[in-house]
Design a protein around this motif. Structure first.
Motif, mmCIF file in Angstrom:
data_model
loop_
_atom_site.group_PDB
_atom_site.id
_atom_site.type_symbol
_atom_site.label_atom_id
_atom_site.label_comp_id
_atom_site.label_asym_id
_atom_site.label_seq_id
_atom_site.Cartn_x
_atom_site.Cartn_y
_atom_site.Cartn_z
ATOM 1 N N LYS B 208 37.883 74.224 83.948
ATOM 2 C CA LYS B 208 39.402 74.520 84.161
ATOM 3 C C LYS B 208 39.353 75.212 85.540
ATOM 4 C CE LYS B 208 39.041 77.131 80.205
ATOM 5 N NZ LYS B 208 39.622 77.996 78.786
ATOM 6 N N GLY B 209 40.667 75.201 85.878
ATOM 7 C CA GLY B 209 40.759 76.041 87.448
ATOM 8 C C GLY B 209 42.147 75.568 87.927
ATOM 9 N N VAL B 210 42.431 75.861 89.146
ATOM 10 C CA VAL B 210 43.718 75.527 89.662
ATOM 11 C C VAL B 210 43.596 74.635 90.861
ATOM 12 C CG1 VAL B 210 44.848 77.663 89.484
ATOM 13 C CG2 VAL B 210 43.607 77.507 91.350
ATOM 14 N N LYS B 211 44.486 73.891 91.245
ATOM 15 C CA LYS B 211 44.493 72.897 92.319
ATOM 16 C C LYS B 211 44.741 73.180 93.587
ATOM 17 C CE LYS B 211 44.171 68.897 90.003
ATOM 18 N NZ LYS B 211 42.911 68.142 90.221
ATOM 19 N N SER B 212 44.245 73.042 94.537
ATOM 20 C CA SER B 212 44.361 73.171 96.021
ATOM 21 C C SER B 212 45.682 72.696 96.212
ATOM 22 C CB SER B 212 43.396 72.609 97.031
ATOM 23 O OG SER B 212 43.547 71.004 96.895
ATOM 24 N N PRO B 213 46.531 73.306 97.374
ATOM 25 C CA PRO B 213 47.819 73.039 97.485
ATOM 26 C C PRO B 213 48.233 71.573 97.736
ATOM 27 C CG PRO B 213 47.179 74.994 98.836
ATOM 28 C CD PRO B 213 45.906 74.612 98.181
ATOM 29 N N ASN B 214 47.346 70.982 98.401
ATOM 30 C CA ASN B 214 47.260 69.361 98.596
ATOM 31 C C ASN B 214 47.607 68.729 97.266
ATOM 32 O OD1 ASN B 214 47.164 69.553 101.222
ATOM 33 N ND2 ASN B 214 45.100 68.242 101.352
ATOM 34 N N GLU B 215 46.790 69.141 96.230
ATOM 35 C CA GLU B 215 47.031 68.558 94.969
ATOM 36 C C GLU B 215 47.761 68.889 93.851
ATOM 37 O OE1 GLU B 215 44.526 65.864 94.334
ATOM 38 O OE2 GLU B 215 43.702 65.828 96.452
ATOM 39 N N ARG B 216 48.762 69.905 94.245
ATOM 40 C CA ARG B 216 49.563 70.344 93.350
ATOM 41 C C ARG B 216 50.540 69.392 92.987
ATOM 42 N NH1 ARG B 216 50.887 75.466 96.799
ATOM 43 N NH2 ARG B 216 49.006 76.718 96.169
ATOM 44 N N PHE B 217 51.374 69.456 91.896
ATOM 45 C CA PHE B 217 52.579 68.737 91.528
ATOM 46 C C PHE B 217 53.555 69.093 92.248
ATOM 47 C CE2 PHE B 217 56.320 68.928 88.575
ATOM 48 C CZ PHE B 217 56.361 67.585 88.339
ATOM 49 N N ALA B 218 54.302 67.845 92.716
ATOM 50 C CA ALA B 218 55.631 68.107 93.568
ATOM 51 C C ALA B 218 56.589 68.952 93.106
ATOM 52 C CB ALA B 218 56.016 66.768 93.873
ATOM 53 N N GLY B 219 56.736 70.310 93.398
ATOM 54 C CA GLY B 219 57.489 70.983 93.184
ATOM 55 C C GLY B 219 56.968 72.300 92.511
ATOM 56 N N ALA B 220 55.699 72.233 92.186
ATOM 57 C CA ALA B 220 55.121 73.541 91.574
ATOM 58 C C ALA B 220 54.586 74.425 92.642
ATOM 59 C CB ALA B 220 54.065 73.057 90.716
ATOM 60 N N LEU B 221 54.503 75.988 92.175
ATOM 61 C CA LEU B 221 53.709 76.860 93.156
ATOM 62 C C LEU B 221 52.205 76.826 92.800
ATOM 63 C CD1 LEU B 221 56.186 79.856 93.203
ATOM 64 C CD2 LEU B 221 56.373 77.897 94.535
ATOM 65 N N ASP B 222 51.777 76.363 91.613
ATOM 66 C CA ASP B 222 50.666 76.362 91.333
ATOM 67 C C ASP B 222 50.117 75.462 90.302
ATOM 68 O OD1 ASP B 222 48.534 77.812 92.256
ATOM 69 O OD2 ASP B 222 49.046 79.841 91.807
ATOM 70 N N THR B 223 49.276 74.531 90.214
ATOM 71 C CA THR B 223 48.854 73.455 89.227
ATOM 72 C C THR B 223 47.703 73.924 88.522
ATOM 73 O OG1 THR B 223 50.260 71.698 89.918
ATOM 74 C CG2 THR B 223 48.304 71.245 88.786
ATOM 75 N N TYR B 224 47.555 74.286 87.397
ATOM 76 C CA TYR B 224 46.285 74.564 86.794
ATOM 77 C C TYR B 224 45.924 73.397 86.051
ATOM 78 C CZ TYR B 224 47.459 79.430 86.992
ATOM 79 O OH TYR B 224 47.719 80.817 87.550
ATOM 80 N N CYS B 225 44.633 73.057 85.833
ATOM 81 C CA CYS B 225 44.284 71.764 85.357
ATOM 82 C C CYS B 225 42.946 71.655 84.814
ATOM 83 C CB CYS B 225 44.214 70.762 86.712
ATOM 84 S SG CYS B 225 42.766 71.214 87.694
ATOM 85 N N ILE B 226 42.866 70.810 83.947
ATOM 86 C CA ILE B 226 41.269 70.536 83.188
ATOM 87 C C ILE B 226 40.806 69.386 83.875
ATOM 88 C CG2 ILE B 226 41.787 71.762 80.947
ATOM 89 C CD1 ILE B 226 42.180 68.969 79.841
ATOM 90 N N GLU B 227 39.459 69.241 84.111
ATOM 91 C CA GLU B 227 38.974 67.731 84.716
ATOM 92 C C GLU B 227 37.642 67.677 84.064
ATOM 93 O OE1 GLU B 227 39.527 66.233 87.817
ATOM 94 O OE2 GLU B 227 41.494 67.287 88.091
ATOM 95 N N ALA B 228 37.650 66.462 83.794
ATOM 96 C CA ALA B 228 36.401 65.791 83.103
ATOM 97 C C ALA B 228 35.641 65.084 84.005
ATOM 98 C CB ALA B 228 36.804 64.954 81.725
#
Lengths: 490, 490
Positions: B208-228
């Protein structure tokens, strides 16, 4: 809430539109003809889906998912089918947007034009039969019994929430069979599933029968249907089940090797019901106080409203109510305890009455002293003070009673509004002054049907399976083997 | 069935593609980039939906439905959003087909051109926030906690079944809140719901974590994600939860009167998972013998295959098996008794092994004599003869055991394939020779991230919440506060 609300008598159509919006079921969106289904309306759809899905699975069907888009060329393969749907197709022509070089925002990128246009599915026979071609080779691959829950788009010019929208949600079953007999049995089976669902869940009595050729699904050899009567005396087609013969199998080249090792075309059916059923539900039971929901499809079956002045009274009420809520939920009853302090009890009473919650309980300090609760049923608007002892059994019984009462009432209404017409004058008079289902003789020709429609707007809703009373066509005077059901319709 | 099937070692990508098709999960359709989800694949999706839907409802959300189409002008309102999606939009420009006057079949009717083009939703923030504008006036209308199950379209150039398709099925949650704090808590809550679902249902460990600005959803201030981590050492983004700030509220003018009677912009989140999870599920557990399914998501959890020569043996076996099937179903276990005489037992063994059915029972005449049954588990491929006495408890225990074993195995794989790189050379060497998750220091700038991506194709999968080991950026040598997770990815 109900005071700025039209009555059915005043303006039936406005009554319907206002009810849908004010009961928080759905609303028009910014996209012409497309609706937003709000959480309360969607919860009804979810209950419908769950019940239908179980019935489909119990009759051996599985769900699958096919593409939203259909290549234009597929569409043209079955002549009647394209004829029926061409005029209402949303067409995708491009696959990219770009910044306008002249600085006027975002425009369609002309360089991203599709080689072949894609149709947003109005129904999926063509894309599905193109797929079945690869799935069906041998008799061992049959039958294929598949259903899809999906959105479809038909570009209607005049739309009404739930009843006729450009986009709607539905299920479409598409089955493939080795023999004609088996396909016809499937078609009839699914009509019966729909009728059972309409009567047992929506508490909405339906007539069963087949459509006249004019009213058949585009591409079908026979369309079986269920028809219900709305409170304004107009009929509503609530579900259809089509026997497609070998039309689509031939159009898409779907053949199988039978046990005798001979290549044979496959037999097909398709069948569907949609969010239109929510419109049918509303118009069957609701009244001038708002929505009335049959308990089996009500998102909230019982609402409990505490009446209190002081915080400590609320605490006492809540303590008394908690175990009842628990017991009701154990029985699978959807109960809501509305203890919000931002709204007054009177406001809440109106709210849940308007939203059609079948049973309302109200409990105040005096009830606590007396061991009672006020119970109100939405269908009859009757109120009663009853002992809190044994309340859960009482509620369980009452929910079943309300479900039955709604069906009985709707059936009585239909009986009262089903007429026989024996002459053309009588027929026209009934349509004008009584509406309802009109049983009348018809000579069986498309010409007569068309002329009756042109002169009265009435259509043949269905040809019943039973009935063998012979007579003369009300329009042409020619002989007729049995009465068919005419009505004005949605 | 498995003999003409690639191994992971030989060609991982081909192994995946063949597995999806041969296990009857999905296939490519006639429409470029769109898949057909076959009944067996769709049954897995239904199990995922049911589990997620319950988790969403348990956390206070309701379902609703918004239009498929989005007017082009809505799309342009939030600048980053349109920038992110413009290049992959399917565009509806016309609403009618007609017969070609030159006799060349069916063509688009040029007279039925839309005044404003409609975009087939790639995601629904814009149409939903345009709707919320009318729903939200006062603090009493907040929070709005809505989820939608829907199809979306993103015109991808290179597609792969489940992992990247032009049309896919998903859920998208869209919530509106009074405060920033509450919106952030919702965003994190939903990331945790996804993580719990991934680990408990898919048996797939996630970071679990947050995305770097480059990888954020278009329009989001922060994108939290799960990665497998997949078996080929590449990462797969399995779910995202976006904190949208007030971007969409401002773009669509959504303000509310707070308790102090002051107009305030609303705070937003959105979050989604899709049919891509089926791809993740496949690549986490499956092997060179085909699909391996965690019991909690397996459409068939136990298959029973009778071994017999004579019809009377089948009758005896069936009699013995009937009460066991009944008991298993009572426990909610999905069991299939495959007594078809059109296929041999060996064929059936291969079939269910390939389709990943967790437990297989085989029973023949000798078993009847001995009161035994052969039980085989798909995860380890182990077989055993066990007493038929107590079989249902045994199966119940074993299903839980398989679920746990799959998770443990996947976790061990991830642990073995998570590395720390401290220099640029080490980093590049690991990416080339080991793959997996690489924990490395990064200076926090978009420039460095971009350069690393250009030189190695690796991206920052997420910035973990924990970790405070300081160090130097592997690329720039500048100071870094904690390691981030790099990987090649799907």
């Amino acid at each position: 809430m109900a005071k700025d609300f039209s009555s059915r008598e005043e303006n039936y159509s406005q009554w319907y539109n206002e009810l849908v919006v004010k009961a928080d079921l759905a609303e028009n969106s910014a996209v012409r003809g497309c609706m937003v289904i709000k959480p309360y309306g969607y919860a009804i759809w979810e209950k419908m889906q769950a019940a239908l899905d179980k019935m489909f699975k119990d009759t051996g069907h599985s769900n699958a998912y096919f593409p939203l888009f259909i290549p234009k060329s597929f569409f043209s393969r079955e002549a009647d089918h394209v004829e029926g749907f061409a005029k209402e197709c949303a067409v995708v022509t491009h696959y990219r947007l770009k910044k306008d070089p002249n600085g006027n925002g975002i425009v369609v990128d002309d360089e991203a034009k599709l080689e072949e246009e894609l149709i947003v599915r109005p129904t999926s026979e063509t894309i599905i039969w193109d797929t079945y071609k690869n799935w069906i080779q041998s008799y061992r691959d049959l039958p294929v019994l598949i259903n899809q829950w999906a959105n479809v788009v038909r570009w209607e010019m005049r739309t009404r929430l739930f009843l006729r929208t450009a986009e709607f949600l539905w299920q479409e079953g598409h089955t493939a069979h080795a023999t004609e007999q088996e396909a016809i049995e499937e078609t009839i089976q699914m009509m019966n599933v729909y009728a059972e669902f309409a009567e047992n869940w929506l508490a909405m009595p339906v007539l069963k029968g087949v459509k006249s050729p004019n009213e058949r699904f585009a591409g079908a050899l026979d369309t079986y249907c269920i028809e219900a009567l709305m409170q304004d005396g107009k009929a509503l087609q609530a579900g259809t089940s089509h026997f497609l013969g070998q039309n689509f199998a031939k159009a898409f080249g779907v053949q199988y090797l039978n046990k005798e090792n001979k290549l044979t075309y496959v037999w097909a059916t398709s069948w569907g019901v949609s969010t239109r059923l929510i419109g049918a539900l509303i118009m069957t039971h609701s009244d001038d106080h708002g929505l009335v929901l049959p308990p089996k499809l009500a998102p909230i079956q019982v609402v409990i409203i505490p009446i209190y002045k002081k915080e400590e009274q609320l605490i006492q009420i809540s303590e008394k109510i908690e175990p009842i809520i628990h017991k009701l939920r154990e029985k699978g009853i959807a109960v809501k305890y509305d203890n919000r302090d931002t709204y007054k009890p009177g406001w809440k009473f109106n709210e849940y009455e308007f939203k059609g919650v079948p049973i309302r309980l109200a409990i105040g300090p005096r009830d606590l002293e007396n061991g009672t609760v006020e119970i109100a049923r939405r269908d009859t608007l009757e109120k009663e003070i009853i002992p809190i002892e044994g309340i859960t059994e009482n509620i369980e019984y009452l929910l079943a009673e309300i479900q039955k009462n709604l069906f009985d009432k709707a059936l009585a209404f239909r009986t009262q509004n089903t007429f026989k017409a024996d002459t053309w004058e009588e027929f026209k008079d009934m349509l004008e002054n009584k509406k309802g289902f009109i049983l009348a003789h018809w000579d069986g020709t498309a010409e007569t049907e068309q002329k009756i429609k042109e002169e009265t707007k009435a259509t043949i809703r269905l040809i019943p399976f039973d009935g063998d009373e012979e007579g003369q066509c009300i329009y042409s005077g020619k002989p007729s083997k049995k009465r068919v059901v005419f009505a004005l319709s949605y």
